[in-house]
Design an enzyme around this catalytic site. Structure first.
Site, PDB file in Angstrom:
ATOM      1  N   THR A  59      26.166 -31.201   3.129  1.00 18.06           N
ATOM      2  CA  THR A  59      25.902 -32.461   3.844  1.00 18.06           C
ATOM      3  C   THR A  59      26.810 -32.542   5.061  1.00 18.06           C
ATOM      4  OG1 THR A  59      25.299 -33.530   1.799  1.00 18.06           O
ATOM      5  CG2 THR A  59      25.922 -34.996   3.570  1.00 18.06           C
TER       6      THR A  59
ATOM      7  N   ASN B  64      21.511 -31.026   0.560  1.00 15.00           N
ATOM      8  CA  ASN B  64      22.111 -31.203  -0.773  1.00 15.00           C
ATOM      9  C   ASN B  64      23.250 -30.218  -1.007  1.00 15.00           C
ATOM     10  OD1 ASN B  64      22.626 -32.539  -3.094  1.00 15.00           O
ATOM     11  ND2 ASN B  64      21.097 -31.477  -4.308  1.00 15.00           N
TER      12      ASN B  64
ATOM     13  N   GLU C 245      16.927 -31.147  -2.547  1.00 17.60           N
ATOM     14  CA  GLU C 245      17.200 -32.571  -2.770  1.00 17.60           C
ATOM     15  C   GLU C 245      16.560 -33.091  -4.055  1.00 17.60           C
ATOM     16  OE1 GLU C 245      19.979 -34.305  -1.134  1.00 17.60           O
ATOM     17  OE2 GLU C 245      18.919 -33.122   0.360  1.00 17.60           O
TER      18      GLU C 245
HETATM   19  O1  DON Z   1      22.212 -37.567  -1.073  1.00 16.91           O
HETATM   20  C1  DON Z   1      23.144 -37.258  -1.794  1.00 16.91           C
HETATM   21  O2  DON Z   1      23.818 -38.041  -2.441  1.00 16.91           O
HETATM   22  C2  DON Z   1      23.530 -35.760  -1.900  1.00 16.91           C
HETATM   23  N1  DON Z   1      22.371 -34.947  -1.626  1.00 16.91           N
HETATM   24  C3  DON Z   1      24.655 -35.473  -0.927  1.00 16.91           C
HETATM   25  C4  DON Z   1      25.169 -34.046  -1.072  1.00 16.91           C
HETATM   26  C5  DON Z   1      26.471 -33.808  -0.416  1.00 16.91           C
HETATM   27  O3  DON Z   1      27.075 -34.670   0.147  1.00 16.91           O
HETATM   28  C6  DON Z   1      27.000 -32.407  -0.559  1.00 16.91           C
HETATM   29  N2  DON Z   1      28.209 -32.300   0.176  1.00 16.91           N
HETATM   30  N3  DON Z   1      29.030 -31.783   0.553  1.00 16.91           N
END
Ligand code: DON
Length: 543
Positions: free
Chosen positions: A355, A375, A394
């Site tokens: 992310t 993700n 995701e």
């Molecule tokens: O939307 C979400 O909560 C996750 N897909 C976020 C993933 C994430 O932040 C991975 N990070 N480093």
């Protein structure tokens, strides 16, 4: 090792000097992406033009974190407009139903992929608010895609983490994922990025350049038909009304509604901290313990109540109701922690790193806060060298038949997959407005740690008066209600906080870091951006 030591010395010892600008700034988690946004501000673009350029650039320079194959959330505000929120989250394809992931992987390969939303989202934001042409805002990313980008520590770490993840897959299935990883690394560091082709198509034909024609057919082929042409053609981003919640001192939190859980959780945490008068303890171990307790409540409610509100009822108002927060606050006792089911309004259940966040401020005070994702590191590892971007995984953010998802999050039946539904998210792009004027913009990556890292940086700036760079260098804690343990930062250790929590009976577990935050504060016309040292990002700005 030397790089690690330098980073550690910088984070724990010398404070980084706060940069200041007056003509606009971008804080992204890669310096080339920040520079791409600033280039657009210099050419007369506004914050949205710069945000769109930054995001397309991130697709090229942070292909393991976000990009054309992913989705995101964006909050936009300015002194002269009502704030808006944009939901361009990936969406469950038509083939997915409530039991689909009992038989199919939500973690790797085609079945993990959600319909990508980033391109539609960026173009919708640009169409509604941008001043420059589409070709202008895509130009910096196309330029970057034509160059060789040096591999940095963050890229190497992501490859390492994806390699470890691949080892959990049966041996006979690993070859395709290892190949995808090798292919993207090679393209990135030796050749031009494969993304020149899709970026040019988007520049020339807009949304149709991605969701129809060659690119769409290549996505369908890369996902072995799991994502269909009809899925792609029908994808629409959703304009939403942001949550606006007063948090004291004339400040209003402007943040994402569901399926982001971040807005509600951050507002609950700040509301509860105010109610238990946590500020009176100053920046102390006692404050951290109260913070952990409020996180346990907020994440318990996340687990129980939250999902895509276009499909199920999410009781946002009830969760933020003053009397409800009073009731929870009355259960928070300094120096004590409770059993798992004393938190939020959960009913006991039956037995049973990709992310990127960036912030933009323009010379007129317009702010953009956007978090985008594929993700986990390198997403589903579904990759086509012709497209040059990874497709997301995701679908793992829906409630998992195994009880918890890759982040160890327990989520309720409200968040089971259905065609067209968007999975619950922790992404929390946030703006704080003071008497209607945006003064602070921030957000993070890090799965559920997004919520806890955003709230801590926000409070370090607003309550403890930190400069943004100083706030990013502080040690963080994280509790997500389940599992019942508090995470502390191994690399950014605060021994006093750790010892205090340990002595009170918390299970204290170190993890290398908690969240990666980008933030910009505007104070008396001075713009102060900061990118988290934990991912090596650097802000840029105009003097
Ligand atoms: O939307 C979400 O909560 C996750 N897909 C976020 C993933 C994430 O932040 C991975 N990070 N480093």
């Amino acid at each position: 090792m030397l790089r690690l030591l330098l980073l550690f010395a910088c984070v724990c010892g010398c404070a980084t000097k706060q940069q200041t600008f007056t003509g606009g700034a971008v804080a992204a988690d890669h310096s080339l992406a920040s520079q791409a946004g600033v280039e657009i501000l210099r050419s007369g673009g506004n914050a949205v033009d710069a945000a769109v350029a930054t995001s397309f650039a991130l697709s090229v320079v942070r292909p393991f974190s976000c990009g054309l194959g992913g989705g995101g959330f964006m909050v936009i505000d300015s002194p002269t407009m009502e704030p808006v929120a944009l939901n361009y989250r990936e969406t469950a394809p038509s083939k997915v139903n409530q039991t689909f992931f009992a038989q199919n992987s939500s973690r790797f390969g085609s079945t993990a992929v959600g319909i990508p939303g980033t391109v539609a989202g960026l173009l919708a934001a640009h169409e509604r608010y941008g001043k420059l042409t589409r070709q202008q805002v895509l130009a910096p990313a196309i330029e970057l895609a034509k160059s060789v980008i040096p591999l940095d520590t963050a890229f190497e770490n992501a490859v390492e983490s994806a390699t470890r993840a691949i080892e959990t897959v049966p041996v006979e299935e690993r070859a395709a994922y290892v190949g995808a990883l090798q292919s993207i690394t090679k393209q990135f560091s030796h050749l031009e990025s494969g993304q020149v082709f899709p970026l040019q198509r988007i520049s020339e034909n807009g949304r149709a350049g991605f969701y129809e024609g060659d690119i769409a057919r290549l996505i369908v082929r890369a996902t072995e038909g799991h994502v269909t042409l009809a899925d792609l053609e029908s994808y629409e981003p959703r304009w939403e009304t942001p949550l606006q919640i007063a948090i004291g001192d004339g400040n209003t939190l402007v943040c994402m509604p569901p399926p982001s859980s971040g807005g509600v959780a951050i507002a609950q945490i700040i509301g509860l901290l105010s109610k238990v008068r946590a500020l009176e303890y100053g920046k102390s171990p006692e404050f951290s313990q109260l913070l952990v307790e409020t996180m346990k409540h907020a994440f318990a409610d996340r687990a129980e109540h939250m999902a895509d509100s276009a499909f199920v009822d999410v009781p946002v108002q009830a969760l933020l109701d003053d009397a409800y927060l009073d009731d929870i606050a009355s259960r928070i006792v300094i120096g004590e922690t409770q059993g798992l089911y004393s938190y939020g309004s959960v009913t006991p259940p039956p037995d049973d790193d990709g992310t990127s966040h960036f912030c933009v401020v323009d010379i007129d005070g317009m702010m953009v806060s956007a978090t985008e994702t594929i993700n986990t590191s390198f997403g589903s590892l579904v990759y086509s060298p012709v497209l040059g971007f990874m497709l997301n995984n995701e679908m793992d953010d829906f409630s998992s038949p195994s009880g918890t998802n890759v982040y160890g999050l327990r989520q309720s039946d409200k968040n089971v997959p259905e065609p067209g539904k968007r999975p619950l998210s922790s992404m929390s792009p946030t703006i704080v407005a003071q008497d209607g004027v945006p003064v602070l913009v921030l957000g993070a990556s890090g799965g559920p740690r997004i919520i806890s890292s955003v709230v801590q940086v926000l409070l370090d700036i607003l309550w403890f008066g930190d400069e943004p760079t100083k706030a990013l260098e502080r040690s963080r804690v994280h509790h997500q209600w389940f599992p019942d343990r508090v995470y502390v930062e191994g690399a950014y250790r605060d021994h006093d906080v750790e010892a205090h929590l340990h002595a009170l009976g918390y299970e204290v577990v170190p993890r290398p870091n908690i969240g990666v935050v980008q933030v910009i504060q505007v104070e008396d016309g001075v713009i102060k951006p900061a990118s988290d040292p934990r991912k090596g990002g650097k802000p840029a700005g105009i003097q």
